[in-house]
Design an enzyme around this catalytic site. Structure first.
Site, PDB file in Angstrom:
ATOM      1  CE1 TYR A 145      -3.224  -2.799  -0.006  1.00 26.94           C
ATOM      2  CE2 TYR A 145      -4.181  -1.866   1.971  1.00 26.94           C
ATOM      3  CZ  TYR A 145      -4.226  -2.787   0.940  1.00 26.94           C
ATOM      4  OH  TYR A 145      -5.261  -3.678   0.872  1.00 26.94           O
ATOM      5  CE  LYS A 194       0.220 -17.670  -2.166  1.00 27.13           C
ATOM      6  NZ  LYS A 194      -0.553 -18.920  -2.086  1.00 27.13           N
ATOM      7  CG  ASP A 226      -3.225 -19.786  -0.150  1.00 24.10           C
ATOM      8  OD1 ASP A 226      -2.487 -19.812   0.858  1.00 24.10           O
ATOM      9  OD2 ASP A 226      -2.850 -20.192  -1.267  1.00 24.10           O
ATOM     10  CG  ASP A 251      -7.565  -3.769   3.472  1.00 23.30           C
ATOM     11  OD1 ASP A 251      -8.588  -3.664   4.167  1.00 23.30           O
ATOM     12  OD2 ASP A 251      -7.355  -3.085   2.453  1.00 23.30           O
ATOM     13  CG  ASP A 255     -13.431  -5.815   4.827  1.00 18.48           C
ATOM     14  OD1 ASP A 255     -12.951  -5.127   5.759  1.00 18.48           O
ATOM     15  OD2 ASP A 255     -14.122  -5.315   3.905  1.00 18.48           O
TER      16      ASP A 255
HETATM   17  P1  NAI Z   1     -17.886  -0.750   3.313  1.00 20.54           P
HETATM   18  O1  NAI Z   1     -16.998  -1.350   4.326  1.00 20.54           O
HETATM   19  O2  NAI Z   1     -18.249   0.681   3.475  1.00 20.54           O
HETATM   20  O3  NAI Z   1     -19.258  -1.589   3.213  1.00 20.54           O
HETATM   21  C1  NAI Z   1     -19.319  -2.955   2.883  1.00 20.54           C
HETATM   22  C2  NAI Z   1     -20.688  -3.514   3.295  1.00 20.54           C
HETATM   23  O4  NAI Z   1     -20.738  -3.583   4.718  1.00 20.54           O
HETATM   24  C3  NAI Z   1     -21.853  -2.637   2.857  1.00 20.54           C
HETATM   25  O5  NAI Z   1     -22.937  -3.445   2.514  1.00 20.54           O
HETATM   26  C4  NAI Z   1     -22.187  -1.841   4.110  1.00 20.54           C
HETATM   27  O6  NAI Z   1     -23.535  -1.440   4.194  1.00 20.54           O
HETATM   28  C5  NAI Z   1     -21.829  -2.834   5.218  1.00 20.54           C
HETATM   29  N1  NAI Z   1     -21.392  -2.142   6.441  1.00 20.54           N
HETATM   30  C6  NAI Z   1     -20.177  -1.568   6.670  1.00 20.54           C
HETATM   31  N2  NAI Z   1     -20.161  -1.005   7.887  1.00 20.54           N
HETATM   32  C7  NAI Z   1     -21.381  -1.216   8.433  1.00 20.54           C
HETATM   33  C8  NAI Z   1     -21.978  -0.852   9.687  1.00 20.54           C
HETATM   34  N3  NAI Z   1     -21.314  -0.170  10.638  1.00 20.54           N
HETATM   35  N4  NAI Z   1     -23.245  -1.232   9.911  1.00 20.54           N
HETATM   36  C9  NAI Z   1     -23.925  -1.938   9.009  1.00 20.54           C
HETATM   37  N5  NAI Z   1     -23.433  -2.318   7.811  1.00 20.54           N
HETATM   38  C10 NAI Z   1     -22.159  -1.944   7.535  1.00 20.54           C
HETATM   39  O7  NAI Z   1     -17.181  -1.001   1.877  1.00 20.54           O
HETATM   40  P2  NAI Z   1     -17.469  -0.344   0.459  1.00 20.54           P
HETATM   41  O8  NAI Z   1     -18.921  -0.175   0.241  1.00 20.54           O
HETATM   42  O9  NAI Z   1     -16.688  -1.136  -0.478  1.00 20.54           O
HETATM   43  O10 NAI Z   1     -16.785   1.085   0.550  1.00 20.54           O
HETATM   44  C11 NAI Z   1     -17.485   2.290   0.766  1.00 20.54           C
HETATM   45  C12 NAI Z   1     -16.498   3.448   0.814  1.00 20.54           C
HETATM   46  O11 NAI Z   1     -15.668   3.327   1.981  1.00 20.54           O
HETATM   47  C13 NAI Z   1     -15.567   3.471  -0.388  1.00 20.54           C
HETATM   48  O12 NAI Z   1     -15.445   4.816  -0.784  1.00 20.54           O
HETATM   49  C14 NAI Z   1     -14.246   2.954   0.171  1.00 20.54           C
HETATM   50  O13 NAI Z   1     -13.172   3.472  -0.545  1.00 20.54           O
HETATM   51  C15 NAI Z   1     -14.288   3.461   1.589  1.00 20.54           C
HETATM   52  N6  NAI Z   1     -13.491   2.720   2.592  1.00 20.54           N
HETATM   53  C16 NAI Z   1     -12.966   3.457   3.627  1.00 20.54           C
HETATM   54  C17 NAI Z   1     -12.282   2.847   4.664  1.00 20.54           C
HETATM   55  C18 NAI Z   1     -11.803   3.670   5.833  1.00 20.54           C
HETATM   56  O14 NAI Z   1     -12.269   4.767   6.058  1.00 20.54           O
HETATM   57  N7  NAI Z   1     -10.863   3.178   6.631  1.00 20.54           N
HETATM   58  C19 NAI Z   1     -12.038   1.392   4.649  1.00 20.54           C
HETATM   59  C20 NAI Z   1     -12.691   0.699   3.555  1.00 20.54           C
HETATM   60  C21 NAI Z   1     -13.380   1.352   2.569  1.00 20.54           C
HETATM   61 MG    MG Z   2     -10.260  -2.437   4.423  1.00 25.30          MG
END
Ligand code: NAI
Ligand code: MG
Length: 366
Positions: A145, A194, A226, A251, A255
């Protein structure tokens, strides 16, 4: 105790879940006689649209002047992210610089699902067995990263490269944190890698195994990443203990762990640096459910518990929060993400109601 905290609400569900976490923080402060000065600052995609930078200079100053940073998730849905130049998008323009600025190399991500809440998991109760209790420790400021990102073309063919480097120091310091934690918990350390393919992973394994020799009392195992992904689903109890992971593998597997225990909303985290640390949920900004008062605030409230424990050394305060969170679940209340398998005793509540119940439990219990 008096502390100054920077609060970065972030995007999407960020402000909703941070609001509940701050309520809980204040309740614990009230009960235990701590004073917290909260300084809010813009961070993420919203900050970019309002001020032209996802991590504005003023926010940097507020973070520099704080003891600890409380950070909500950042990012928006793809269509809106496409309006932002790649280097200003929240991950590249805000999160990675935040991590680098404070060198927050050790990311603690607890994965907990007690036996009595096995119904949260999409896996069968018999797979959950006596419960899941894994602490994933992810290296957070090295590896692919943070390596050079190159795009070019040679003899007419376009290509791109992401460089992955780990120095011995970077591996040693996170490995030491993980072994100390395994010692504290009297549990095994499981090193994920890995090494059958990647040079950095072979080096990672070698350096971690050098450190393992200084911890003869900590049972040590290593597992290919894996296979670890497979075992997490097939037999998660095999991984109960401390799992040590490099940045990208961590990461991804964290998830997956969220999926196994029922929701990313159950994944809090703390990002620990030598001088300054910050806490954030392990998930993103969930734009699909933002603004509806239905997000699960456990991940953000649990991050406050981790702040008390990991950043301030206040374990009673941390336990108070964990007990209150699990008490809400044990009474049958869940947010919508955990309600796929609603049984007769389950009631779906809002983000706000969940936070209120946690606060009530804290203020009521002696
Ligand atoms: P996401 O982690 O936001 O969501 C994935 C799934 O999990 C979705 O269906 C969401 O509704 C559910 N979810 C996540 N947190 C939840 C909670 N507290 N309660 C209930 N349901 C929950 O991943 P996604 O949709 O791929 O990314 C959304 C945005 O977030 C993107 O812009 C991404 O770049 C960013 N992102 C930011 C991170 C951070 O701030 N550290 C980490 C990962 C993604
Ligand atoms: Mg992440």
């Amino acid at each position: 105790m008096e502390k100054t905290l920077a609060v970065l609400e972030g995007d999407g569900i960020g402000p909703e879940i941070v609001r509940e976490a701050v309520k809980v923080l204040k309740a614990v402060g009230h009960k235990y006689g701590h004073r917290f000065v909260l300084n809010y600052a813009p961070f993420g995609a919203g900050a970019y649209f309002a001020q032209g930078s996802p991590f504005p200079e003023k926010t940097r100053e507020i973070c520099d002047a704080s003891d600890i940073i409380i950070k909500g998730p950042v990012g928006l849905a793809v269509e809106q992210m496409n309006l932002i130049p790649p280097e200003q998008r929240p991950e590249i323009g805000a999160i990675l610089p935040l991590r680098k600025r404070y060198d927050t190399f050790a990311n603690f991500r607890p994965v907990r699902l007690p036996r009595n809440l096995a119904h949260f998991s999409p896996l069968k109760a018999q797979v959950i067995g006596d419960g899941i209790d894994i602490l994933m420790i992810r290296e957070l400021v090295g590896g692919i990263y943070f390596g050079a990102k190159i795009e070019g073309s040679a003899t007419g063919m376009r290509y791109s490269t992401d460089e992955c480097t780990y120095t011995a120091d970077e591996i040693q310091r996170v490995a030491e944190v993980a072994f100390e934690e395994a010692k504290r918990r009297s549990c095994p350390l499981i090193n994920i890698h890995k090494a059958n393919v990647l040079a950095t992973s072979r080096f990672w394994k070698e350096v971690v195994e050098d450190i393992a020799r200084s911890y003869p009392d900590v049972p040590y195992r290593s597992l290919l990443v894996d296979n670890a992904a497979y075992q997490l689903v097939k037999n998660p109890a095999l991984l109960n203990g401390v799992m040590l992971l490099e940045n990208m593998q961590g990461d991804i597997l964290t998830d997956q762990a969220g999926g196994i225990i029922g929701s990313l909303g159950l994944m809090p985290s703390a990002c620990i640096g030598p001088e300054k640390s910050y806490v954030e949920p392990a998930h993103g900004s969930a734009p699909d459910i933002a603004g509806k008062n239905i997000a699960n605030p456990y991940s953000m409230i649990g991050s406050i518990a981790l702040m008390f424990d990991r950043c301030l050394g206040l374990t009673d305060e941390a336990d108070e929060i964990w007990n209150a969170l699990f008490a809400v679940f044990e009474r049958g209340y869940v947010t919508a993400d955990l309600a796929q398998d609603v049984h007769e005793r389950t009631e779906i509540i809002t983000t706000e109601a969940f936070g209120d119940m946690v606060v009530q439990h804290i203020l009521k219990s002696s």
